[in-house]
Design a protein around this motif. Structure first.
Motif, mmCIF file in Angstrom:
data_model
loop_
_atom_site.group_PDB
_atom_site.id
_atom_site.type_symbol
_atom_site.label_atom_id
_atom_site.label_comp_id
_atom_site.label_asym_id
_atom_site.label_seq_id
_atom_site.Cartn_x
_atom_site.Cartn_y
_atom_site.Cartn_z
ATOM 1 N N ALA A 1 5.019 5.765 4.946
ATOM 2 C CA ALA A 1 5.281 5.759 6.387
ATOM 3 C C ALA A 1 6.633 5.136 6.707
ATOM 4 O O ALA A 1 7.380 5.627 7.561
ATOM 5 N N VAL A 2 6.964 4.048 6.019
ATOM 6 C CA VAL A 2 8.271 3.409 6.211
ATOM 7 C C VAL A 2 9.386 4.373 5.829
ATOM 8 O O VAL A 2 10.392 4.516 6.550
ATOM 9 N N THR A 3 9.219 5.060 4.706
ATOM 10 C CA THR A 3 10.245 5.984 4.233
ATOM 11 C C THR A 3 10.459 7.128 5.213
ATOM 12 O O THR A 3 11.605 7.466 5.550
ATOM 13 N N CYS A 4 9.363 7.725 5.674
ATOM 14 C CA CYS A 4 9.475 8.870 6.596
ATOM 15 C C CYS A 4 10.084 8.457 7.929
ATOM 16 O O CYS A 4 10.995 9.131 8.442
ATOM 17 N N SER A 5 9.603 7.365 8.515
ATOM 18 C CA SER A 5 10.107 6.950 9.829
ATOM 19 C C SER A 5 11.552 6.476 9.732
ATOM 20 O O SER A 5 12.365 6.744 10.631
ATOM 21 N N GLY A 6 11.910 5.796 8.650
ATOM 22 C CA GLY A 6 13.290 5.330 8.492
ATOM 23 C C GLY A 6 14.270 6.472 8.363
ATOM 24 O O GLY A 6 15.435 6.359 8.783
ATOM 25 N N SER A 7 13.823 7.594 7.806
ATOM 26 C CA SER A 7 14.731 8.725 7.600
ATOM 27 C C SER A 7 15.114 9.418 8.905
ATOM 28 O O SER A 7 16.070 10.204 8.919
ATOM 29 N N ALA B 1 4.837 13.001 1.870
ATOM 30 C CA ALA B 1 3.520 13.104 1.245
ATOM 31 C C ALA B 1 3.621 13.679 -0.164
ATOM 32 O O ALA B 1 2.894 13.262 -1.072
ATOM 33 N N ALA B 2 4.542 14.632 -0.360
ATOM 34 C CA ALA B 2 4.725 15.228 -1.684
ATOM 35 C C ALA B 2 5.294 14.206 -2.662
ATOM 36 O O ALA B 2 4.861 14.135 -3.825
ATOM 37 N N VAL B 3 6.256 13.401 -2.202
ATOM 38 C CA VAL B 3 6.865 12.388 -3.080
ATOM 39 C C VAL B 3 5.831 11.340 -3.486
ATOM 40 O O VAL B 3 5.764 10.914 -4.643
ATOM 41 N N SER B 4 4.997 10.925 -2.515
ATOM 42 C CA SER B 4 4.016 9.867 -2.789
ATOM 43 C C SER B 4 2.697 10.395 -3.347
ATOM 44 O O SER B 4 1.837 9.619 -3.746
ATOM 45 N N LYS B 5 2.528 11.744 -3.298
ATOM 46 C CA LYS B 5 1.292 12.391 -3.775
ATOM 47 C C LYS B 5 0.071 11.915 -2.975
ATOM 48 O O LYS B 5 -0.997 11.640 -3.535
ATOM 49 N N LEU B 6 0.273 11.819 -1.652
ATOM 50 C CA LEU B 6 -0.826 11.465 -0.749
ATOM 51 C C LEU B 6 -1.146 12.649 0.167
ATOM 52 O O LEU B 6 -0.299 13.522 0.389
ATOM 53 N N LYS B 7 -2.352 12.646 0.716
ATOM 54 C CA LYS B 7 -2.713 13.680 1.681
ATOM 55 C C LYS B 7 -2.026 13.412 3.013
ATOM 56 O O LYS B 7 -1.767 12.265 3.385
ATOM 57 N N PRO C 1 0.833 -1.202 0.000
ATOM 58 C CA PRO C 1 0.000 0.000 0.000
ATOM 59 C C PRO C 1 0.871 1.257 0.000
ATOM 60 O O PRO C 1 1.883 1.312 0.701
ATOM 61 N N LYS C 2 0.477 2.243 -0.761
ATOM 62 C CA LYS C 2 1.276 3.470 -0.847
ATOM 63 C C LYS C 2 1.416 4.183 0.505
ATOM 64 O O LYS C 2 2.505 4.675 0.835
ATOM 65 N N PRO C 3 0.350 4.252 1.348
ATOM 66 C CA PRO C 3 0.529 4.892 2.662
ATOM 67 C C PRO C 3 1.571 4.174 3.523
ATOM 68 O O PRO C 3 2.361 4.826 4.218
ATOM 69 N N PHE C 4 1.588 2.834 3.474
ATOM 70 C CA PHE C 4 2.583 2.075 4.239
ATOM 71 C C PHE C 4 3.991 2.367 3.715
ATOM 72 O O PHE C 4 4.924 2.589 4.497
ATOM 73 N N ALA C 5 4.158 2.387 2.401
ATOM 74 C CA ALA C 5 5.475 2.670 1.817
ATOM 75 C C ALA C 5 5.964 4.055 2.223
ATOM 76 O O ALA C 5 7.148 4.244 2.542
#
Length: 427
Positions: free
Chosen positions: A137-143, A383-389, A131-135
């Protein structure tokens, strides 16, 4: 009343939407006029605030990270991480975290980490069925690892805010174990979620191809060796390691990888100069603000307030954590370090907390703030990279916030996690 004028003017300026740096500078002027302090004294503090040799590390590390981020390093680190863990169920989420570990040890910036790793891995994870939201979230928290793992820009700023009394090398080494602990905790969470949601396994990469990927990534990974090895061996200082890292990054990007065009180099340098200029303006105005706080005895008043609540350092550290978590949601990380370090450091020193340990506590707290609305910079980049709210990403972040909070508690109440390595290195 003096403190009310200084802090009140700062918060009023923030509320009306003025940038943090200018709010700090103008409120310092208001405070100086209030106590009849000559404005020449404020200007002297402004100049001395940025006239520090240790600050040279910041532009060099920023430039090295920018060169690596735009020169194809992120893609190669992702491929290398895929060789190591990509074949496990949910392996792409582990690849994401491990790539963030590697890239954080080169860039020292969570924002650069999210933008670079996210642009490569979020589309790939979605393509493979995550799922895009999970991907995201992983990216943001890992950073958040980039805040802790050397060469963290914010560790340099903390050392400056502490009056230069805390060694940058000691802070770099103190962040290694908490940073790796954070990565392992997030990886364990991803494995649990992957098993529960039955996320796909990756393919085992053939040996010949894996060796090629490892050799290709080795050039970039050598940047970590240069930064850490040089500092630990005493061959060069943190500033010197940053400048050498720039030369290495430039050589690898332009002559080995050759993915970056020469005509784009001036634009990259221009963006780096703009970033560093904003940071330096912030540091200069924060020095003025801190000087006024000292004259008004605000740190002493805050120390007296906390010690009046309890004489138990664990209780006070818990209260400080709550305060930092709340403020981290409302302001960016660098200004908070510059404002709060002179206030809180006397409090924790009185309790017997090592300043290096407290630096790690502050980094984890404010790192969580970077991925928390309403001002979470890294969250907005993801959110900008994934184009999600933002709301969608924030909901997906819920289990990751729990993992980060567990790491925060461990770093706060197990000081050996932060202090073992620098003490073992004699720092």
């Amino acid at each position: 009343m003096d403190a009310l004028v200084l802090l009140g003017s700062f918060f009023v300026l923030m509320i009306i939407g003025m940038p943090v740096a200018y709010a700090l500078g103008l409120s310092a002027l208001v405070g100086a006029l209030w106590i009849d302090l000559p404005l020449d004294a404020v200007m002297i503090q402004l100049a001395s605030g940025v006239n520090k040799f240790s600050l040279l590390a910041i532009p060099f590390f920023v430039l090295a990270g920018a060169i690596m981020a735009e020169g194809g390093m992120a893609r190669r680190l992702v491929a290398f991480a895929g060789v190591l863990v990509g074949f496990i169920r949910g392996g792409l989420s582990l690849v994401n975290i491990l790539a963030s570990t590697f890239f954080g040890a080169i860039s020292g910036s969570s924002v650069a980490d999210t933008a670079s790793i996210g642009s490569v891995l979020i589309p790939e994870m979605v393509k493979k069925g995550y799922p895009k939201p999970f991907a995201t979230a992983v990216t943001c928290s890992g950073s958040v690892q980039a805040i802790l793992i050397p060469p963290s820009h914010n560790a340099v700023i903390y050392s400056l805010a502490a009056g230069g009394s805390v060694s940058i090398a000691a802070l770099f080494m103190a962040g290694v174990v908490p940073g790796l602990l954070l990565g392992l905790t997030l990886a364990a969470l991803c494995l649990v979620i992957a098993k529960r949601e039955n996320y796909p396994k990756g393919e085992v990469i053939p040996l010949k191809q894996a060796l090629k990927i490892c050799v290709d990534a080795l050039w970039g990974l050598m940047t970590m060796v240069i930064i850490l090895g040089g500092i630990l061996s005493g061959v060069f200082t943190a500033n010197e390691s940053a400048s050498i890292a720039v030369l290495w990054a430039f050589g690898v990007t332009m002559f080995v990888y050759r993915d970056y065009k020469w005509r784009d180099l001036p634009k990259l340098v221009h963006r780096t100069v703009k970033t560093v200029t904003v940071v330096m303006i912030l540091i200069g105005f924060a020095a003025c603000f801190g000087y006024l706080m000292t004259l008004m005895q605000i740190p002493a008043q805050v120390t007296a307030f906390f010690t009046s609540l309890s004489d138990n350092k664990y209780v006070i550290l818990g209260l400080i954590n709550i305060m930092l978590l709340v403020l981290g949601c409302l302001m960016d990380m660098s200004p908070l370090i510059l404002i709060l370090t002179p206030i809180l450091l006397p409090v924790v020193k009185l309790l017997g907390v090592d300043p290096v340990h407290f630096g790690m506590i502050m980094m984890v707290n404010l790192g969580i703030g970077l991925i928390t609305p309403p001002v979470g910079t890294v969250l907005y980049v993801g959110a900008a990279v994934s184009k999600l709210k933002i709301g969608v990403v924030t909901r997906a972040m819920s289990p990751f916030f729990v993992a980060l909070f567990i790491v925060l508690m461990m770093v706060t109440y197990l000081p050996a996690l932060s202090l073992w390595l620098p003490r073992a290195m004699g720092l």
